[in-house]
Design a protein around this motif. Structure first.
Motif, PDB file in Angstrom:
ATOM      1  N   THR A 182       0.753  -1.191  -0.083  1.00 23.73           N
ATOM      2  CA  THR A 182       0.052   0.052  -0.232  1.00 23.73           C
ATOM      3  C   THR A 182       0.917   1.174  -0.137  1.00 23.73           C
ATOM      4  O   THR A 182       0.479   2.368  -0.688  1.00 23.73           O
ATOM      5  CB  THR A 182      -0.920  -0.038   1.242  1.00 23.73           C
ATOM      6  OG1 THR A 182      -0.274  -0.230   2.462  1.00 23.73           O
ATOM      7  CG2 THR A 182      -2.167  -0.946   1.073  1.00 23.73           C
ATOM      8  N   GLU A 183       2.114   1.310   0.742  1.00 18.93           N
ATOM      9  CA  GLU A 183       3.002   2.378   0.758  1.00 18.93           C
ATOM     10  C   GLU A 183       3.495   2.739  -0.590  1.00 18.93           C
ATOM     11  O   GLU A 183       3.459   3.769  -1.109  1.00 18.93           O
ATOM     12  CB  GLU A 183       4.095   2.103   1.435  1.00 18.93           C
ATOM     13  CG  GLU A 183       3.723   2.148   3.019  1.00 18.93           C
ATOM     14  CD  GLU A 183       3.252   3.489   3.466  1.00 18.93           C
ATOM     15  OE1 GLU A 183       3.487   4.695   2.843  1.00 18.93           O
ATOM     16  OE2 GLU A 183       2.121   3.636   4.146  1.00 18.93           O
ATOM     17  N   LYS A 186       0.656   4.224  -2.838  1.00 26.71           N
ATOM     18  CA  LYS A 186       0.445   5.575  -2.624  1.00 26.71           C
ATOM     19  C   LYS A 186       1.308   6.688  -3.544  1.00 26.71           C
ATOM     20  O   LYS A 186       1.084   7.684  -3.538  1.00 26.71           O
ATOM     21  CB  LYS A 186       0.699   5.736  -1.194  1.00 26.71           C
ATOM     22  CG  LYS A 186      -0.472   5.570  -0.161  1.00 26.71           C
ATOM     23  CD  LYS A 186      -0.273   6.037   1.166  1.00 26.71           C
ATOM     24  CE  LYS A 186      -0.964   5.111   2.312  1.00 26.71           C
ATOM     25  NZ  LYS A 186      -0.551   5.360   3.610  1.00 26.71           N
ATOM     26  N   GLN A 187       2.680   5.987  -3.627  1.00 27.94           N
ATOM     27  CA  GLN A 187       3.708   6.804  -4.389  1.00 27.94           C
ATOM     28  C   GLN A 187       3.279   7.002  -5.651  1.00 27.94           C
ATOM     29  O   GLN A 187       3.848   8.074  -6.572  1.00 27.94           O
ATOM     30  CB  GLN A 187       5.132   6.221  -4.088  1.00 27.94           C
ATOM     31  CG  GLN A 187       5.576   5.698  -2.884  1.00 27.94           C
ATOM     32  CD  GLN A 187       5.743   7.052  -1.873  1.00 27.94           C
ATOM     33  OE1 GLN A 187       6.080   7.946  -2.152  1.00 27.94           O
ATOM     34  NE2 GLN A 187       4.978   6.759  -0.492  1.00 27.94           N
ATOM     35  N   ILE A 191      -2.438   6.287  -8.465  1.00 32.80           N
ATOM     36  CA  ILE A 191      -3.070   6.069  -7.273  1.00 32.80           C
ATOM     37  C   ILE A 191      -3.388   7.381  -6.295  1.00 32.80           C
ATOM     38  O   ILE A 191      -4.193   7.473  -5.723  1.00 32.80           O
ATOM     39  CB  ILE A 191      -2.442   4.808  -6.574  1.00 32.80           C
ATOM     40  CG1 ILE A 191      -2.131   3.657  -7.374  1.00 32.80           C
ATOM     41  CG2 ILE A 191      -3.332   4.426  -5.205  1.00 32.80           C
ATOM     42  CD1 ILE A 191      -3.284   3.023  -7.888  1.00 32.80           C
ATOM     43  N   ALA A 192      -2.215   8.144  -6.410  1.00 32.30           N
ATOM     44  CA  ALA A 192      -2.174   9.291  -5.560  1.00 32.30           C
ATOM     45  C   ALA A 192      -3.200  10.052  -6.139  1.00 32.30           C
ATOM     46  O   ALA A 192      -4.041  10.636  -5.288  1.00 32.30           O
ATOM     47  CB  ALA A 192      -0.614   9.965  -5.429  1.00 32.30           C
ATOM     48  N   LEU A 195      -6.597   8.924  -4.985  1.00 38.18           N
ATOM     49  CA  LEU A 195      -6.936   9.045  -3.520  1.00 38.18           C
ATOM     50  C   LEU A 195      -7.138  10.415  -3.159  1.00 38.18           C
ATOM     51  O   LEU A 195      -7.926  10.947  -2.314  1.00 38.18           O
ATOM     52  CB  LEU A 195      -5.535   8.680  -2.669  1.00 38.18           C
ATOM     53  CG  LEU A 195      -5.241   7.077  -2.740  1.00 38.18           C
ATOM     54  CD1 LEU A 195      -3.836   6.789  -1.966  1.00 38.18           C
ATOM     55  CD2 LEU A 195      -6.441   6.226  -2.188  1.00 38.18           C
ATOM     56  N   ASN A 196      -6.533  11.254  -3.925  1.00 39.06           N
ATOM     57  CA  ASN A 196      -6.776  12.993  -3.461  1.00 39.06           C
ATOM     58  C   ASN A 196      -8.204  13.089  -4.207  1.00 39.06           C
ATOM     59  O   ASN A 196      -8.982  13.748  -3.400  1.00 39.06           O
ATOM     60  CB  ASN A 196      -5.901  13.697  -4.600  1.00 39.06           C
ATOM     61  CG  ASN A 196      -4.422  13.836  -4.030  1.00 39.06           C
ATOM     62  OD1 ASN A 196      -4.298  13.725  -2.843  1.00 39.06           O
ATOM     63  ND2 ASN A 196      -3.431  14.181  -4.889  1.00 39.06           N
TER      64      ASN A 196
ATOM     65  N   GLU B  37      -8.289   4.263   3.768  1.00 37.49           N
ATOM     66  CA  GLU B  37      -7.533   3.141   4.105  1.00 37.49           C
ATOM     67  C   GLU B  37      -7.984   1.992   3.526  1.00 37.49           C
ATOM     68  O   GLU B  37      -7.216   1.122   2.856  1.00 37.49           O
ATOM     69  CB  GLU B  37      -7.306   2.822   5.614  1.00 37.49           C
ATOM     70  CG  GLU B  37      -6.815   4.072   6.353  1.00 37.49           C
ATOM     71  CD  GLU B  37      -5.266   3.702   6.442  1.00 37.49           C
ATOM     72  OE1 GLU B  37      -5.122   2.617   6.879  1.00 37.49           O
ATOM     73  OE2 GLU B  37      -4.406   4.335   6.255  1.00 37.49           O
ATOM     74  N   GLN B  40      -7.386   1.753  -0.229  1.00 36.02           N
ATOM     75  CA  GLN B  40      -6.069   1.456  -0.821  1.00 36.02           C
ATOM     76  C   GLN B  40      -5.909  -0.049  -0.273  1.00 36.02           C
ATOM     77  O   GLN B  40      -5.303  -0.673  -1.293  1.00 36.02           O
ATOM     78  CB  GLN B  40      -5.134   2.173   0.572  1.00 36.02           C
ATOM     79  CG  GLN B  40      -4.772   3.704  -0.075  1.00 36.02           C
ATOM     80  CD  GLN B  40      -4.112   4.389   1.250  1.00 36.02           C
ATOM     81  OE1 GLN B  40      -3.619   3.604   2.032  1.00 36.02           O
ATOM     82  NE2 GLN B  40      -4.434   5.772   1.227  1.00 36.02           N
TER      83      GLN B  40
END
Lengths: 200, 258
Positions: A182-183, A186-187, A191-192, A195-196, B37, B40
């Motif tokens: 997941t980290e 996120k990068q 995906i970023a 998520l935004n 969360e 994700q």
């Protein structure tokens, strides 16, 4: 792995959705449908290599659609595969920004089934972009997550495939691997961005 | 956040197995941060599933391509039996031949061993042009160029290692005389096939594993494999193993026991 006999459409769907050794079913798909689908794509400007790559992605999308229970058997598997390939190739052509001509050719041949598949494919293509991110994990993490989330193996069963001491170690490791993935995700700009959008 | 990460992952796993709780879903949807969360984590699982399907299809595709590129079986040597008439001259020559023959047997015994058999019967593995390679394959290119060190490097760098990559890495080790490493690679191919029920590169791995044992001077390990290949007429290397002289094998085996 030897394909001894033919699969009916129903048997093929059962073999793929059951996930129990679907390799024979996949091999059958290659044997029976790759030529027709590739010829179709070559007619629409694909090279042999393109056709082969697109067929591979077609099979992957097909398996995903079947395993998610989204294939309603309103057409034969052959027709469905050709429609998936057609959609994937059309999107690929768009990406490559080739001439409008081929695009128009595609558009003229579309029907209602194509419209439905088009939605499934655009949904699948978003997931496909995530695929490469999994390869940023080390092999042990990747294998562990695949065994748990794809093969649906229990912690105990995973112990027979991976060299961990006990089920608790496997559980902890899986937790860490999922966190790591997941980290990584996120990068990723895509995906970023998503998520935004969600946080707005 | 109403739930911590660990609780979310537990719920994710239960949902994945079809045992998710509606109450948990409600709690997630009520809190935007938790919902994010959750999103994700779901994406991560989707990504894992996609990668797994990709690996599965890649493996089958490689097998399918390999089957397509397999050359037509070689035709058997059509030469018929040679009928020789025994003449008096030949009878006279028999005595001479007996002496030469005896010397040959003694010579054969002294020179025949596992490594000799390896040198006599192990031919390099020719890699067919892989028409359908998804991407240009660094490892296969290196193999075609007989750059064994680069094959090994390519293997280490490969993200997805299938039977073909293990096999080629084994061949590179065999060519570089790293027999123990080669044995490990070929055994990995056979173990993977045994787990998956596949036979992708199985025949090749069996034959070259036997050759690696011979090269390592360990005919005891090679013999069961050679016997298996000889008994299986459909095995790709059946013809090669049939041509191996049983006398040579027995001598090597006898010497190995001594």
């Amino acid at each position: 792995m030897k394909v001894e006999g033919k699969f009916s459409d129903i048997e093929l769907i059962a073999a793929i959705s059951g996930k129990k050794d679907p390799n024979e079913a996949i091999l059958f798909i290659y044997q029976e449908f790759s030529r027709t689908t590739s010829s179709f794509m070559i007619n629409y400007g694909a090279s042999e290599q393109d056709a082969e790559d697109v067929f591979q992605e077609t099979v992957i999308a097909f398996i995903d659609i079947v395993q998610k229970g989204k294939f309603r058997m309103q057409s034969s598997i052959k027709t469905f595969l050709v429609s998936i390939a057609r959609n994937i190739w059309r999107n690929e052509v768009k990406r490559r920004q080739r001439s409008d001509y081929r695009e128009k050719q595609f558009e003229s041949g579309r029907d209602q089934t194509e419209e439905d598949i088009s939605e499934l494919i655009s949904e699948w293509e978003k997931k496909k972009q995530l695929r490469d991110l999994v390869y940023e994990l080390g092999e042990p993490c990747r294998k562990l997550l695949m065994l748990f989330y794809y093969e649906n193996l229990s912690m105990k069963e995973i112990l027979t495939y991976l060299p961990y001491e006990n089920e608790q170690v496997v559980r902890n490791k899986k937790y860490k691997c999922l966190q790591q993935l997941t980290e990584i995700m996120k990068q990723h700009p895509l995906i970023a961005g998503q998520l935004n959008e969600l946080t707005k | 956040m109403v739930m911590n990460r660990e609780q979310l992952i537990d719920h994710l796993d239960s949902t994945h197995l079809g045992n998710g709780s509606v109450d948990m879903d409600t709690r997630i949807s009520e809190d935007p941060e938790t919902a994010l969360e959750w999103y994700q984590l779901r994406l991560a699982v989707d990504a894992v599933e996609q990668a797994a399907i990709y690996e599965q299809v890649s493996t089958v595709k490689a097998e399918w391509l390999a089957r397509q590129s397999v050359a037509a079986p070689t035709t058997a040597d059509g030469s018929g039996a040679v009928i020789r008439s025994i003449s008096r001259t030949a009878l006279r020559a028999a005595a001479v031949l007996f002496i030469i023959g005896s010397s040959a047997v003694i010579y054969k015994y002294s020179v025949t061993g596992s490594t000799g058999l390896y040198s006599a019967y192990c031919t390099p593995y020719e890699l067919n042009t892989s028409r359908g390679a998804v991407l240009p394959d660094e490892m296969e290119e290196a193999y075609k160029n007989k750059n064994w060190a680069a094959v090994t490097d390519g293997f280490k760098k490969k993200k997805v290692k299938d039977n073909k990559s293990y096999f080629l890495a084994g061949m590179a080790d065999l060519e570089a005389k790293k027999y123990d490493d080669a044995i490990g690679m070929f055994q990995q191919v056979m173990a993977a096939n045994s787990l998956s029920g596949s036979d992708y590169f199985e025949d090749e791995a069996e034959f070259y594993l036997a050759m690696s044992w011979l090269a390592r001077n360990d005919i005891k390990e090679a013999m069961p494999l050679l016997d298996k290949i000889r008994a299986d007429k459909t095995h790709q290397y059946h013809d090669v193993v049939v041509k191996m002289s049983s006398l040579d094998l027995r001598i090597a085996e006898y010497k190995d026991l001594k």
